[in-house]
Design a protein around this motif. Structure first.
Motif, PDB file in Angstrom:
ATOM      1  N   VAL A   1       1.007  -1.134  -0.067  1.00 10.71           N
ATOM      2  CA  VAL A   1      -0.097  -0.076   0.040  1.00 10.71           C
ATOM      3  C   VAL A   1       0.879   1.459  -0.132  1.00 10.71           C
ATOM      4  CG1 VAL A   1      -1.503   1.263   1.335  1.00 10.71           C
ATOM      5  CG2 VAL A   1      -1.863  -1.036   1.187  1.00 10.71           C
ATOM      6  N   LEU A   2       2.012   1.389   0.800  1.00  8.99           N
ATOM      7  CA  LEU A   2       2.772   2.538   0.816  1.00  8.99           C
ATOM      8  C   LEU A   2       3.590   2.723  -0.693  1.00  8.99           C
ATOM      9  CD1 LEU A   2       4.401   2.045   4.314  1.00  8.99           C
ATOM     10  CD2 LEU A   2       2.497   3.715   3.729  1.00  8.99           C
ATOM     11  N   VAL A   3       3.756   1.561  -1.092  1.00 14.24           N
ATOM     12  CA  VAL A   3       4.507   1.735  -2.475  1.00 14.24           C
ATOM     13  C   VAL A   3       3.500   2.379  -3.453  1.00 14.24           C
ATOM     14  CG1 VAL A   3       5.654   0.355  -4.344  1.00 14.24           C
ATOM     15  CG2 VAL A   3       6.298   0.091  -2.214  1.00 14.24           C
ATOM     16  N   PHE A   4       2.270   1.811  -3.386  1.00 16.41           N
ATOM     17  CA  PHE A   4       1.280   2.127  -4.325  1.00 16.41           C
ATOM     18  C   PHE A   4       0.894   3.599  -4.083  1.00 16.41           C
ATOM     19  CE2 PHE A   4      -3.046   2.920  -5.278  1.00 16.41           C
ATOM     20  CZ  PHE A   4      -3.325   2.696  -6.531  1.00 16.41           C
ATOM     21  N   VAL A   5       0.951   4.107  -2.883  1.00 21.50           N
ATOM     22  CA  VAL A   5       0.743   5.341  -2.571  1.00 21.50           C
ATOM     23  C   VAL A   5       1.752   6.228  -3.055  1.00 21.50           C
ATOM     24  CG1 VAL A   5       0.196   7.398  -0.557  1.00 21.50           C
ATOM     25  CG2 VAL A   5      -1.116   5.026  -0.799  1.00 21.50           C
ATOM     26  N   ALA A   6       3.016   5.984  -2.745  1.00 25.44           N
ATOM     27  CA  ALA A   6       4.268   6.551  -3.417  1.00 25.44           C
ATOM     28  C   ALA A   6       4.153   6.968  -4.773  1.00 25.44           C
ATOM     29  CB  ALA A   6       5.355   6.069  -2.858  1.00 25.44           C
ATOM     30  N   VAL A   7       3.893   5.679  -5.468  1.00 29.12           N
ATOM     31  CA  VAL A   7       3.993   5.624  -7.065  1.00 29.12           C
ATOM     32  C   VAL A   7       2.844   6.609  -7.495  1.00 29.12           C
ATOM     33  CG1 VAL A   7       3.568   4.307  -9.007  1.00 29.12           C
ATOM     34  CG2 VAL A   7       5.136   3.752  -7.127  1.00 29.12           C
ATOM     35  N   PHE A   8       1.657   6.460  -7.000  1.00 26.07           N
ATOM     36  CA  PHE A   8       0.505   7.382  -7.442  1.00 26.07           C
ATOM     37  C   PHE A   8       0.690   8.617  -7.074  1.00 26.07           C
ATOM     38  CE2 PHE A   8      -3.735   9.293  -6.474  1.00 26.07           C
ATOM     39  CZ  PHE A   8      -4.348   8.826  -7.816  1.00 26.07           C
ATOM     40  N   GLY A   9       1.195   9.170  -5.962  1.00 30.07           N
ATOM     41  CA  GLY A   9       1.516  10.702  -5.653  1.00 30.07           C
ATOM     42  C   GLY A   9       2.373  11.241  -6.586  1.00 30.07           C
ATOM     43  N   LEU A  10       3.557  10.361  -6.942  1.00 27.03           N
ATOM     44  CA  LEU A  10       4.640  10.987  -7.756  1.00 27.03           C
ATOM     45  C   LEU A  10       3.894  11.221  -9.190  1.00 27.03           C
ATOM     46  CD1 LEU A  10       7.690   9.042  -6.774  1.00 27.03           C
ATOM     47  CD2 LEU A  10       7.240  11.380  -6.474  1.00 27.03           C
ATOM     48  N   SER A  11       3.201  10.166  -9.934  1.00 27.37           N
ATOM     49  CA  SER A  11       2.504  10.057 -10.921  1.00 27.37           C
ATOM     50  C   SER A  11       1.524  11.345 -10.983  1.00 27.37           C
ATOM     51  CB  SER A  11       1.633   8.828 -10.979  1.00 27.37           C
ATOM     52  OG  SER A  11       2.597   7.621 -11.180  1.00 27.37           O
ATOM     53  N   TYR A  12       0.957  11.618 -10.070  1.00 29.34           N
ATOM     54  CA  TYR A  12      -0.058  12.727  -9.712  1.00 29.34           C
ATOM     55  C   TYR A  12       0.610  14.149 -10.024  1.00 29.34           C
ATOM     56  CZ  TYR A  12      -3.656  16.102  -8.177  1.00 29.34           C
ATOM     57  OH  TYR A  12      -4.266  16.794  -7.996  1.00 29.34           O
ATOM     58  N   VAL A  13       1.877  14.211  -9.241  1.00 35.87           N
ATOM     59  CA  VAL A  13       2.536  15.292  -9.078  1.00 35.87           C
ATOM     60  C   VAL A  13       3.214  15.625 -10.670  1.00 35.87           C
ATOM     61  CG1 VAL A  13       4.757  16.298  -8.486  1.00 35.87           C
ATOM     62  CG2 VAL A  13       3.123  15.401  -7.000  1.00 35.87           C
ATOM     63  N   TRP A  14       3.666  14.350 -11.415  1.00 34.69           N
ATOM     64  CA  TRP A  14       4.219  14.667 -12.734  1.00 34.69           C
ATOM     65  C   TRP A  14       3.108  14.916 -13.653  1.00 34.69           C
ATOM     66  CZ3 TRP A  14       2.849  11.798 -17.199  1.00 34.69           C
ATOM     67  CH2 TRP A  14       3.513  11.928 -18.221  1.00 34.69           C
ATOM     68  N   LEU A  15       2.020  14.499 -13.405  1.00 36.31           N
ATOM     69  CA  LEU A  15       0.788  14.765 -14.441  1.00 36.31           C
ATOM     70  C   LEU A  15       0.465  16.338 -14.366  1.00 36.31           C
ATOM     71  CD1 LEU A  15      -1.175  13.638 -16.582  1.00 36.31           C
ATOM     72  CD2 LEU A  15      -2.667  12.910 -14.724  1.00 36.31           C
ATOM     73  N   CYS A  16       0.180  16.715 -13.081  1.00 35.92           N
ATOM     74  CA  CYS A  16      -0.207  18.024 -12.790  1.00 35.92           C
ATOM     75  C   CYS A  16       1.075  19.113 -13.361  1.00 35.92           C
ATOM     76  CB  CYS A  16      -0.300  18.525 -11.276  1.00 35.92           C
ATOM     77  SG  CYS A  16      -1.982  17.762 -10.669  1.00 35.92           S
ATOM     78  N   ALA A  17       2.369  18.700 -13.418  1.00 31.96           N
ATOM     79  CA  ALA A  17       3.420  19.586 -13.928  1.00 31.96           C
ATOM     80  C   ALA A  17       3.391  19.568 -15.537  1.00 31.96           C
ATOM     81  CB  ALA A  17       4.755  19.166 -13.507  1.00 31.96           C
TER      82      ALA A  17
END
Length: 118
Positions: free
Chosen positions: A25-41
């Protein structure tokens, strides 16, 4: 004797239990968070690029309008006559009998009239 040594070494190890589900779950949350930040940028960058291209397009439209206006002013009969006089060319506009109008289907008005007579 080898079996006893293995058992002792296992007992000597200290293992801290960490749930695999929590790690996943922690790995998934980290990957999802980084993907979200990259997508917003990426979206912000594309938005700025679109605004820049729209500004360029507006400037090109203004230039087009100005050039079309200048060209329509240069095409007036009086300006053409002035240009002919300025370049010392002895030319004049053709008479109405020398002008041939072409229809969309490729036939001239005279050929249609001649075909109707025959």
């Amino acid at each position: 004797m080898k079996k006893k040594q293995r058992k002792r070494s296992r007992k000597a190890e200290v293992r801290i239990p960490f749930p695999r589900l929590l790690a996943n779950v922690l790995v998934f949350v980290a990957v999802f968070g980084l993907s979200y930040v990259w997508l917003c940028a990426r979206c912000d960058m594309l938005g700025r690029e679109i605004k820049c291209l729209e500004a360029d397009q507006q400037a090109a439209r203004i230039r087009l309008f100005n050039e079309e206006d200048r060209w329509s002013n240069l095409k007036t009969p009086s300006n053409i006559q002035r240009a002919l006089e300025r370049h010392k060319l002895a030319m004049s506009f053709p008479g109405s009998r020398r002008i041939i109008r072409v229809c969309r289907n490729g036939l001239t008005a005279r050929s249609v009239a001649l075909a109707a007579i025959q």
